[in-house]
Design an enzyme around this catalytic site. Structure first.
Site, PDB file in Angstrom:
ATOM      1  N   HIS A  88      -7.613  -5.012  -2.227  1.00  0.00           N
ATOM      2  CA  HIS A  88      -6.476  -4.383  -1.573  1.00  0.00           C
ATOM      3  C   HIS A  88      -6.066  -5.125  -0.308  1.00  0.00           C
ATOM      4  O   HIS A  88      -4.883  -5.142   0.042  1.00  0.00           O
ATOM      5  CB  HIS A  88      -6.827  -2.927  -1.242  1.00  0.00           C
ATOM      6  CG  HIS A  88      -5.654  -2.113  -0.799  1.00  0.00           C
ATOM      7  ND1 HIS A  88      -4.682  -1.662  -1.670  1.00  0.00           N
ATOM      8  CD2 HIS A  88      -5.269  -1.674   0.431  1.00  0.00           C
ATOM      9  CE1 HIS A  88      -3.771  -0.976  -1.010  1.00  0.00           C
ATOM     10  NE2 HIS A  88      -4.100  -0.967   0.262  1.00  0.00           N
ATOM     11  N   SER A 122       0.846  -1.184   0.000  1.00  0.00           N
ATOM     12  CA  SER A 122       0.000   0.000   0.000  1.00  0.00           C
ATOM     13  C   SER A 122       0.890   1.244   0.000  1.00  0.00           C
ATOM     14  O   SER A 122       1.699   1.406  -0.906  1.00  0.00           O
ATOM     15  CB  SER A 122      -0.955  -0.039   1.200  1.00  0.00           C
ATOM     16  OG  SER A 122      -1.993   0.901   1.040  1.00  0.00           O
TER      17      SER A 122
END
Length: 903
Positions: free
Chosen positions: A865, A730
């Protein structure tokens, strides 16, 4: 070389025995290998006999039952515990255990069960549910009934069950699913939340706002279409003047049914003059009437409004998606038509435990085109407190403010109860006597960095709201009252842990006759809207109840006891109980302790170092994890160094953080020394430290990470400075790419689900608000470079300050410096990741391929994600092993016992 087999003895590949052991696999030796092994065994046996005869000391060998380091497949053994709930009488507690199970086809999936235990430790936790998933438990006031959520055909619904008797009863059947159950009206009814599409609200009569389904230049009239009325000729009887069946031309008038009002519109191609002539021969009158034609069906060939109806029908089926909202990206795909979270109540059937009653109908108790959250029921008045956005005519995506409202469930009307500008108010929590309301508050003018505070407000509305955690300087979680109303409990990320804290917001009134807190002084008039000022900042000292290096994942409290889930180095999840002040702690569960008894655990070694920014100097925490079986005095340059970095960027790592427990332990078990730290921008160290990365995502945080690595290398000579690797996901995927574009000190790096071009991220990711909040503007804010045909003496007109948003985003994007990346790089991304978006990873990969740099790209299908934390278990394992395998290509030392493969 040996052929490697997995646990089912299926051949996988030809690896060296050393590489096979790293993966926890079996190596089956060839006949030549067996001869060598037998010869070695005989020599070793003779050597032992000779050495024992002359008294040489022999090294101790590890027993067969010695603990082993964490293995890759241990990921499937970890059970995640959550949703702790204490019964009102304090005798029992329930919690959820999420484990990974193997399907018939060999794949793996998750299963979540409810477990029941006793805080006094006199009961081994027992599963309450076994087959289907169960979560979100809620106790009935009588402490003998549980409500919980279970999926039905993939849609969550609320079930109820009585302890010790019968099967759970499905209480709801909401088409969009039901969640967040809580008992109201002293247990006679149940409140739950459910999503309601905007179209359903409109059909049910809720007032439709102007922004609903607004499209440029369009209105509700654009699809309205009524064809013009048609004129038809009808034959009427000359006497009764009633309509005749004009198609019955072969029968006499006397045979016609003159009592009907049927008007044949003569769809057959009969000419008007022929019909009039026919009227004369049939002694009838030819009359004209106006007929309203039926509404036309949507068609691509009709008038424009009908074509628009045809287009709308296709859009309703999401083929294609027609997007008009600002926040159009979900986590895995584009968002569908807008929907809103509303609350419903449903009665508990009288015969629910003795028969099979019909499922009761739920009643919606909130209204409007807005979502509600954190509902709290007032049993004394039958009203409800909830958090929602103000109705100011704007689309919900454009509104960051949140107010608290008082709702009358009978009429669904909501009135403002508390607004505190400029804060967004959420998570209202009523004290048990319903006299005080706690809530969380976040400054909407600084959404990228503001700490989440705890606020208080008297339910009588005659005092100003108070913010009690402004001096705490940590972001708090949802608070929870002690039953007696004296304390508020919460958790907060702090210095590598997630401790449990307790606040005492009221001074005890020693003159009071009852044991109740003394509230703040009253004011003359009741108010609902306030502007925050210094008089409302009433700091209360935080009492830390648990160690700073532990993590409290979920908790519940009574006046006498607390039950909570703990994360610590030795065990990622286990349930504990203690007294209300968390003394006399006892462990209640052994979900992970049972199998961890046979594992060696690497212990993090903390160290700290200063971080100097333009504004201040801070202390930064870091940790070093050596292989668990490393000798006490290892030789120099023994361990390759793996640098791990966290995302966020305001996340925080430490011994009390659970998500990386397995990966850190596994990498250490494979021989890596793991270093991780909390550089500037991390949460858990105060507002100023978190904001120290404003407009500087790369240079400053990189220097902090490298300073921690340098200190670890300087203080630990067993770490090999020539074998350093780097990874993060991330924001840390961003930081990984940034660092390898600025330094070549790492032998390899893995950038996971990262952001690499910040201007593209603004449009591609649903976390796009990080761009304006962390960089002070938008990609278009700043002058463009001068056109090629502009005279040189006018170039200064186009000059651009380095502080404009455009230049700041370009300057902070790793893609800007992609031509400087020479480090071997593995890029990993999930194909359905819309939080950061996948286009940037494709752009980074293609750029490096065009440049001829060593790069590899891994894409996980049908994943988002959060793949590494909550994604498909098999993909999670694949990801961990793939990172390890890639790193070892550049750090594994070749030994003389491993011969190269034959061609």
């Amino acid at each position: 070389m040996a052929t490697v087999y997995d646990g089912r003895y299926r051949a996988i590949s030809h690896l060296t025995p050393r590489r096979a052991r790293c993966f926890g696999l079996r190596a089956v030796l060839s006949s030549d290998d067996l001869l060598v092994l037998m010869r070695s065994f005989l020599l070793t046996f003779l050597s032992l006999l000779l050495s024992s005869s002359v008294g040489f000391a022999q090294p101790e060998t590890a027993p067969d039952d010695a603990p082993t380091p964490i293995q890759a497949s241990d990921l499937f053994r970890i059970q995640q515990l959550d949703n702790v709930a204490l019964a009102p009488d304090g005798r029992h507690a329930v919690y959820t255990a999420k484990r990974i199970v193997e399907a018939d086809d060999g794949s793996h999936t998750y299963r979540t069960q409810l477990y029941l235990t006793r805080p006094d430790g006199r009961m081994t936790p027992q599963p309450l549910t076994r087959v289907a998933d169960a979560s979100q438990p809620a106790w009935h006031p009588d402490s003998d009934i549980l409500a919980f959520v279970r999926p039905v055909d993939g849609t969550p619904q609320v079930f109820v069950m009585r302890l010790g008797s019968g099967e759970p009863y499905q209480l709801t059947d909401h088409p969009q699913g039901a969640s967040q159950p809580q008992w109201v009206d002293r247990g006679e009814r149940l409140l739950f939340a459910a999503s309601v599409p905007g179209d359903s609200l409109a059909a049910q009569g809720d007032s439709i706002p102007d922004w609903f389904e607004a499209r440029p230049g369009a209105s509700a009239r654009t699809t309205d279409y009524t064809p013009p009325p048609a004129t038809r000729i009808v034959l009427r009887d000359t006497v009764a003047y009633r309509a005749l069946d004009t198609l019955a031309t072969d029968v006499e008038l006397a045979d016609l049914n003159l009592d009907t009002d049927y008007l044949n519109t003569l769809e057959a191609p009969t000419r008007a003059d022929s019909l009039r002539a026919h009227a004369q021969t049939r002694r009838a009158i030819a009359d004209t009437i106006t007929v309203e034609p039926p509404a036309p069906s949507p068609s691509p060939d009709g008038p424009l409004p009908v074509q628009r109806q045809w287009l709308d029908d296709r859009a309703d089926r999401r083929n294609p998606d027609v997007i008009t909202r600002l926040d159009f990206q979900g986590e895995f795909g584009l968002r569908g038509p807008i929907s809103f979270q509303h609350y419903f109540v449903v009665n508990l059937p009288e015969q629910v435990w003795t028969g099979t009653p019909d499922r009761p109908e739920a009643t919606r108790v909130t209204e409007g085109f807005r979502s509600y959250s954190g509902a709290q029921w007032l049993n004394s008045t039958g009203q409800m407190i909830a958090s929602t956005r103000p109705l100011d005519g704007r689309h919900p995506d454009d509104v960051r403010a949140r107010h608290l409202v008082l709702i009358d469930p009978g009429t669904r009307r909501a009135e403002r109860f508390l607004a505190l500008e400029p804060y967004a108010l959420s998570n209202p929590r009523l004290s048990q006597d319903a006299t005080q309301l706690a809530f969380t508050a976040t400054d909407t003018t600084d959404t990228g960095y503001a700490q989440t505070e705890i606020g208080l407000f008297a339910m009588d509305g005659r005092t100003t709201p108070q913010l009690i955690t402004t001096d705490f300087d940590r972001s708090v979680s949802t608070p929870r009252w002690s039953p007696n109303g004296w304390y508020l409990y919460t958790t907060a990320a702090s210095e590598g842990g997630f401790p449990l804290y307790r606040f005492a917001p009221f001074e005890r009134d020693t003159t009071a006759t009852d044991d109740a807190p003394a509230g703040p002084p009253e004011v003359s008039d009741s108010e609902t809207t306030f502007e925050a000022d210094s008089t409302m900042m009433r700091p209360v000292e935080a009492e830390r109840l648990t160690a700073i290096d532990r993590g409290i994942r979920s908790f519940d409290v009574t006046d006498a006891a607390a039950v909570y889930v703990v994360t610590e180095v030795e065990n990622p999840y286990e349930v504990y109980a203690a007294s209300a002040d968390l003394s006399r702690e006892r462990r209640l569960s052994r979900h992970n302790a049972s199998w961890l008894e046979d594992r060696q655990i690497s212990q993090p070694e903390p160290f700290s170092l200063p971080v100097t920014t333009e504004a201040d100097t801070f202390g930064m925490d870091a940790w070093l994890m050596r292989p668990p079986n490393a000798p006490d005095a290892p030789a120099a340059n023994t361990h390759p160094l793996m640098v791990q970095m966290h995302g966020g960027p305001s996340a925080m790592w430490g011994p009390g953080e659970a998500t990386m427990w397995h990966e850190f332990q596994f990498m250490a078990a494979q021989g890596f020394a793991v270093v991780y730290s909390n550089p500037r921008g991390s949460g858990g160290y105060g507002y100023d430290f978190k904001r120290a990365n404003y407009r500087d995502w790369g240079t400053g945080p990189m220097q902090d990470v490298l300073d921690a690595v340098d200190q670890a290398l300087e203080e630990n000579p067993d770490l090999d400075a020539d074998r350093q690797v780097l990874t993060g996901g991330s924001y840390a995927g961003y930081l990984t790419a940034w660092m390898v574009s600025q330094t070549d000190r790492f032998q390899a790096a893995v950038a996971q689900r990262g952001v690499y071009d910040l201007s593209t991220f603004f449009g591609e990711g649903n976390a796009w608000r990080l761009v304006p909040s962390h960089f002070g503007g938008y990609p278009w804010e700043g002058n463009v470079p001068p056109p090629v045909n502009v005279a040189s003496d006018t170039v200064e007109v186009y000059s651009d300050s380095l502080n404009t948003a455009r230049r700041t985003l370009i300057r902070n994007s790793p893609q800007t410096y992609v031509d400087q990346i020479d480090t071997p790089l593995l890029i990993m991304h999930a194909s359905n990741d819309l939080r950061t978006g996948v286009i940037q990873s494709e752009m980074l990969y293609r750029s490096l391929k065009v440049l001829g740099r060593p790069v590899e790209y891994v894409r996980y299908p049908d994943a988002g994600h959060d793949l590494s934390r909550t994604g498909n278990p098999d993909q999670r394992l694949d990801r961990t092993l793939r990172i390890y395998e890639f790193m070892t290509r550049f750090t594994e030392e070749t030994t003389s016992s491993e011969e190269p493969d034959d061609d």
